[in-house]
Design a protein around this motif. Structure first.
Motif, mmCIF file in Angstrom:
data_model
loop_
_atom_site.group_PDB
_atom_site.id
_atom_site.type_symbol
_atom_site.label_atom_id
_atom_site.label_comp_id
_atom_site.label_asym_id
_atom_site.label_seq_id
_atom_site.Cartn_x
_atom_site.Cartn_y
_atom_site.Cartn_z
ATOM 1 N N TRP A 61 -12.688 -21.837 62.698
ATOM 2 C CA TRP A 61 -12.817 -20.610 61.308
ATOM 3 C C TRP A 61 -11.281 -20.132 61.582
ATOM 4 O O TRP A 61 -10.436 -19.563 60.698
ATOM 5 C CB TRP A 61 -13.954 -19.390 62.114
ATOM 6 C CG TRP A 61 -13.439 -18.349 60.830
ATOM 7 C CD1 TRP A 61 -13.965 -17.914 60.605
ATOM 8 C CD2 TRP A 61 -12.847 -17.238 61.388
ATOM 9 N NE1 TRP A 61 -13.386 -16.810 59.236
ATOM 10 C CE2 TRP A 61 -12.255 -15.717 60.404
ATOM 11 C CE3 TRP A 61 -11.998 -17.003 62.286
ATOM 12 C CZ2 TRP A 61 -11.814 -15.131 60.458
ATOM 13 C CZ3 TRP A 61 -10.954 -16.001 62.617
ATOM 14 C CH2 TRP A 61 -10.928 -14.582 60.840
ATOM 15 N N SER A 92 -14.976 -27.003 60.993
ATOM 16 C CA SER A 92 -16.219 -26.337 60.681
ATOM 17 C C SER A 92 -16.570 -26.165 61.947
ATOM 18 O O SER A 92 -17.673 -26.017 62.129
ATOM 19 C CB SER A 92 -17.201 -27.413 59.917
ATOM 20 O OG SER A 92 -16.771 -28.552 60.684
ATOM 21 N N ARG A 130 -21.656 -6.327 58.445
ATOM 22 C CA ARG A 130 -22.041 -7.120 57.280
ATOM 23 C C ARG A 130 -20.681 -7.041 56.384
ATOM 24 O O ARG A 130 -20.440 -7.132 55.033
ATOM 25 C CB ARG A 130 -22.725 -7.955 56.885
ATOM 26 C CG ARG A 130 -23.564 -8.748 57.932
ATOM 27 C CD ARG A 130 -25.281 -9.320 57.548
ATOM 28 N NE ARG A 130 -25.631 -8.615 57.648
ATOM 29 C CZ ARG A 130 -26.629 -7.234 57.833
ATOM 30 N NH1 ARG A 130 -26.667 -8.073 59.565
ATOM 31 N NH2 ARG A 130 -27.541 -6.906 57.612
ATOM 32 N N ALA A 170 -17.875 -8.023 53.478
ATOM 33 C CA ALA A 170 -18.264 -8.889 52.332
ATOM 34 C C ALA A 170 -17.237 -8.421 51.422
ATOM 35 O O ALA A 170 -16.288 -8.405 50.370
ATOM 36 C CB ALA A 170 -19.486 -8.367 51.681
ATOM 37 N N CYS A 221 -13.122 -10.170 52.058
ATOM 38 C CA CYS A 221 -13.676 -11.800 51.653
ATOM 39 C C CYS A 221 -14.271 -11.639 49.452
ATOM 40 O O CYS A 221 -14.126 -12.301 49.393
ATOM 41 C CB CYS A 221 -14.838 -12.296 52.453
ATOM 42 S SG CYS A 221 -14.611 -12.388 53.544
ATOM 43 N N SER A 222 -14.688 -10.682 49.367
ATOM 44 C CA SER A 222 -14.912 -10.338 47.487
ATOM 45 C C SER A 222 -12.869 -10.397 47.018
ATOM 46 O O SER A 222 -13.628 -11.053 45.831
ATOM 47 C CB SER A 222 -15.247 -9.340 46.966
ATOM 48 O OG SER A 222 -14.628 -8.459 47.935
ATOM 49 N N ASP A 269 -15.018 -18.482 51.672
ATOM 50 C CA ASP A 269 -16.093 -18.843 52.081
ATOM 51 C C ASP A 269 -17.172 -18.191 52.351
ATOM 52 O O ASP A 269 -16.452 -17.097 53.610
ATOM 53 C CB ASP A 269 -15.512 -20.733 51.642
ATOM 54 C CG ASP A 269 -15.713 -20.862 53.337
ATOM 55 O OD1 ASP A 269 -15.918 -20.487 54.060
ATOM 56 O OD2 ASP A 269 -15.716 -22.146 53.784
ATOM 57 N N GLN A 270 -18.091 -18.617 52.464
ATOM 58 C CA GLN A 270 -19.671 -17.957 52.870
ATOM 59 C C GLN A 270 -19.228 -17.845 54.173
ATOM 60 O O GLN A 270 -19.132 -17.025 55.213
ATOM 61 C CB GLN A 270 -20.730 -18.299 52.200
ATOM 62 C CG GLN A 270 -21.582 -17.201 53.087
ATOM 63 C CD GLN A 270 -23.439 -17.367 52.216
ATOM 64 O OE1 GLN A 270 -23.832 -18.580 51.147
ATOM 65 N NE2 GLN A 270 -24.320 -16.354 52.357
ATOM 66 N N PRO A 271 -19.819 -19.605 55.131
ATOM 67 C CA PRO A 271 -19.133 -19.586 56.643
ATOM 68 C C PRO A 271 -17.841 -18.625 57.010
ATOM 69 O O PRO A 271 -18.560 -17.989 57.638
ATOM 70 C CB PRO A 271 -19.673 -21.488 56.356
ATOM 71 C CG PRO A 271 -20.003 -21.376 54.843
ATOM 72 C CD PRO A 271 -19.297 -21.104 53.921
ATOM 73 N N GLU A 311 -16.982 -16.250 55.642
ATOM 74 C CA GLU A 311 -17.150 -14.581 56.089
ATOM 75 C C GLU A 311 -18.486 -14.311 56.857
ATOM 76 O O GLU A 311 -18.447 -13.076 57.149
ATOM 77 C CB GLU A 311 -17.406 -14.524 54.572
ATOM 78 C CG GLU A 311 -18.492 -12.742 54.340
ATOM 79 C CD GLU A 311 -18.970 -12.684 53.288
ATOM 80 O OE1 GLU A 311 -20.435 -11.961 52.895
ATOM 81 O OE2 GLU A 311 -18.673 -13.060 52.018
ATOM 82 N N LEU A 312 -19.556 -14.797 57.392
ATOM 83 C CA LEU A 312 -20.376 -14.822 58.748
ATOM 84 C C LEU A 312 -19.388 -14.625 59.556
ATOM 85 O O LEU A 312 -20.271 -13.588 60.336
ATOM 86 C CB LEU A 312 -21.652 -15.677 58.018
ATOM 87 C CG LEU A 312 -22.326 -15.650 57.074
ATOM 88 C CD1 LEU A 312 -23.532 -17.319 57.594
ATOM 89 C CD2 LEU A 312 -23.378 -14.485 56.922
ATOM 90 N N THR A 313 -18.900 -15.617 60.217
ATOM 91 C CA THR A 313 -18.268 -15.281 61.044
ATOM 92 C C THR A 313 -17.246 -14.152 61.135
ATOM 93 O O THR A 313 -17.283 -13.363 62.556
ATOM 94 C CB THR A 313 -17.119 -16.439 61.132
ATOM 95 O OG1 THR A 313 -18.202 -17.968 61.202
ATOM 96 C CG2 THR A 313 -16.194 -16.305 63.057
#
Length: 493
Positions: free
Chosen positions: A12, A54, A299, A303, A306-307, A312-314, A316-318
């Protein structure tokens, strides 16, 4: 969904820095892979970049250094984070080789002299030392001088410069010959009542199973005296227990001491979660990644950030996991490392702005739970965005002791600086508050303010604090200690 593994977090870190690099060329994996190796060498496959980023395969230290070079980052800005994460998870990589002995001798000469030595040089020197477990210095006091200098610089360094020195100290602590001297230096610094840095030298003892380190951690927990010393000892004990550093009798002593702490209703709030962690470690409990859940507010912060960025979504989750840990983890080491991961990316300022908005909203709603962790996380992020709020909290009477304590201890090593008149105002307001209520948190608030004045490098004000008989002893001795330290180290220095 399970939390990201250490390997995925390194991925990441690499991916976010590459995808958000100022140079648009590097945002394409194919172009980045083509430039990765020197001209004439066999090209790197784009799929290798994908596997590293990844977390499918482990990115070696040399590859991370190449990311730093291509992306124009400070030397060791990312590799030191990998070192810290590996150490935290007990999987530090073996040295690549002994290296050039002439380089070792040259760095030793610099480090034991009076000239400056940078964080990357400390990193290189201690890697060379770690690669030589049979290395012995004559006279042996050179190890002590080396350790003392490194710890003193650790106390005044900031951002990646601080982390580089912490990891360098951990390597000395683990060396067969240097270790005993490094342990002694940590204990001496922790026992120096004038020094504002007590937690770090004690928590660093989790690196070694040396009997002196074990004994000092055990005795500090049993004494349950100074809260900062107890905090550092409990923090060090958690990892030492899991690393099986203690004997059965020592574990029994720690268990009895911790049971006493947990049975004390007067135990300071920040100490209780650490005491619980020690108790769980004694019981053999091991935190599991899949048991963790990112809090909704973390979260939302991820969000929001990252907007506005091509993430990417992964990723953003990390980011949500990292933000959640730096704001809510019961383990201060985890809070620190998670914040430093975010700080090492272009997302540091957007994340800082989002956290600050949440802090301001909480204060407006008369909620100060988690304020200490939030303000210190903002400082660790290397942002100055919360400086105006800190000044407001420390100069306006509407804020309570807990908010003022959180603000005071967010000032040391905070990015930017208050001018001398602003610090004079803060000092006057907090001194008056302590004189009105000398039994409250005012003593520790003035202690934190003094440390902040020192890291902002206002030596004239430090002289004033040291000579002012109205100031609490801790603030005066800390001012004196700071006046004897070298000039502050700039980020990355």
């Amino acid at each position: 969904m399970p939390a990201a593994t250490p390997r995925e977090r390194i991925g990441w870190l690499l991916r976010v820095n590459r995808r958000l690099a100022p140079d648009p060329r590097w945002r394409t994996g194919k172009v980045f892979a083509a430039a990765f190796r020197p001209a004439g060498d066999r090209p790197l496959a784009e799929s290798q970049i994908t596997r590293w980023e990844s977390g499918a395969t482990n990115a070696p230290r040399a590859a991370i250094r190449r990311y730093e070079e291509l992306l124009g980052l400070a030397p060791h800005a990312l590799t030191t984070l990998k070192d810290a994460l590996d150490r935290a998870n007990g999987c530090a990589a073996a040295p690549a080789g002994e290296g050039d002995p002439r380089r070792l001798h040259g760095l030793l000469e610099v480090a034991t002299g009076s000239g400056p030595i940078t964080g990357p040089e400390w990193d290189e020197l201690t890697e060379l030392v770690r690669a030589r477990p049979g290395l012995i210095l004559h006279p042996p006091r050179l190890w002590q001088e080396l350790s003392q200098r490194l710890l003193t610089e650790l106390a005044v360094a900031e951002d990646s410069a601080w982390l580089q020195r912490q990891e360098a100290m951990s390597r000395l602590l683990g060396h067969p010959d240097a270790g005993a001297h490094a342990v002694d230096a940590c204990i001496r610094l922790a026992q120096d009542t004038g020094n504002p840095v007590v937690v770090e030298p004690l928590s660093l003892l989790d690196t070694t199973a040396h009997p002196d380190a074990n004994r000092h951690i055990r005795r500090t927990i049993a004494a349950a005296g100074d809260d900062r010393a107890l905090y550092g000892a409990l923090l060090g004990a958690v990892r030492k227990i899991r690393a099986r550093h203690f004997t059965r009798d020592e574990l029994g002593d720690i268990g009895r001491s911790v049971a006493g702490l947990l049975g004390d209703p007067g135990l300071a709030g920040p100490l209780r979660p650490l005491a619980v962690q020690v108790s769980r470690a004694l019981a053999g409990e091991v935190p599991r990644l899949e048991q963790r859940a990112t809090r909704p507010e973390a979260r939302l912060i991820a969000a929001r950030v990252c907007s506005q960025w091509p993430v990417d979504q992964p990723a953003e989750l990390t980011l949500g996991e990292l933000v959640g840990e730096c704001l809510h983890s019961d383990n201060p080491d985890e809070r620190l490392l998670s914040a430093m991961f975010v700080a090492a990316t272009p997302l540091r300022e957007p994340v800082a702005a989002a956290i600050l908005d949440r802090v301001v909203a909480d204060l407006r709603g008369r909620r100060d739970t988690g304020l200490d962790a939030a303000l210190r996380s903002l400082t660790t992020l290397g942002s100055a965005v919360h400086r105006p709020l800190i000044a407001q909290i420390l100069t306006e009477r509407e804020f309570g002791d807990r908010a003022r304590y959180a603000a005071a201890w967010a000032t040391p090593h905070c990015a930017g600086a208050f001018p001398e008149p602003a610090w004079s105002r803060i000092l006057a307001v907090q001194l008056a508050a302590w004189q009105r209520a000398p039994d409250g948190l005012g003593r520790e608030i003035l202690h934190g303010v003094t440390y902040g004045i020192g890291t902002d490098n206002h030596r004239g004000l430090l002289h004033r604090v040291r000579e002012d008989a109205r100031m609490p002893p801790e603030a005066r001795t800390t001012a004196s200690w700071l006046l004897t330290t070298p000039a502050l180290i700039s980020a990355g220095g």
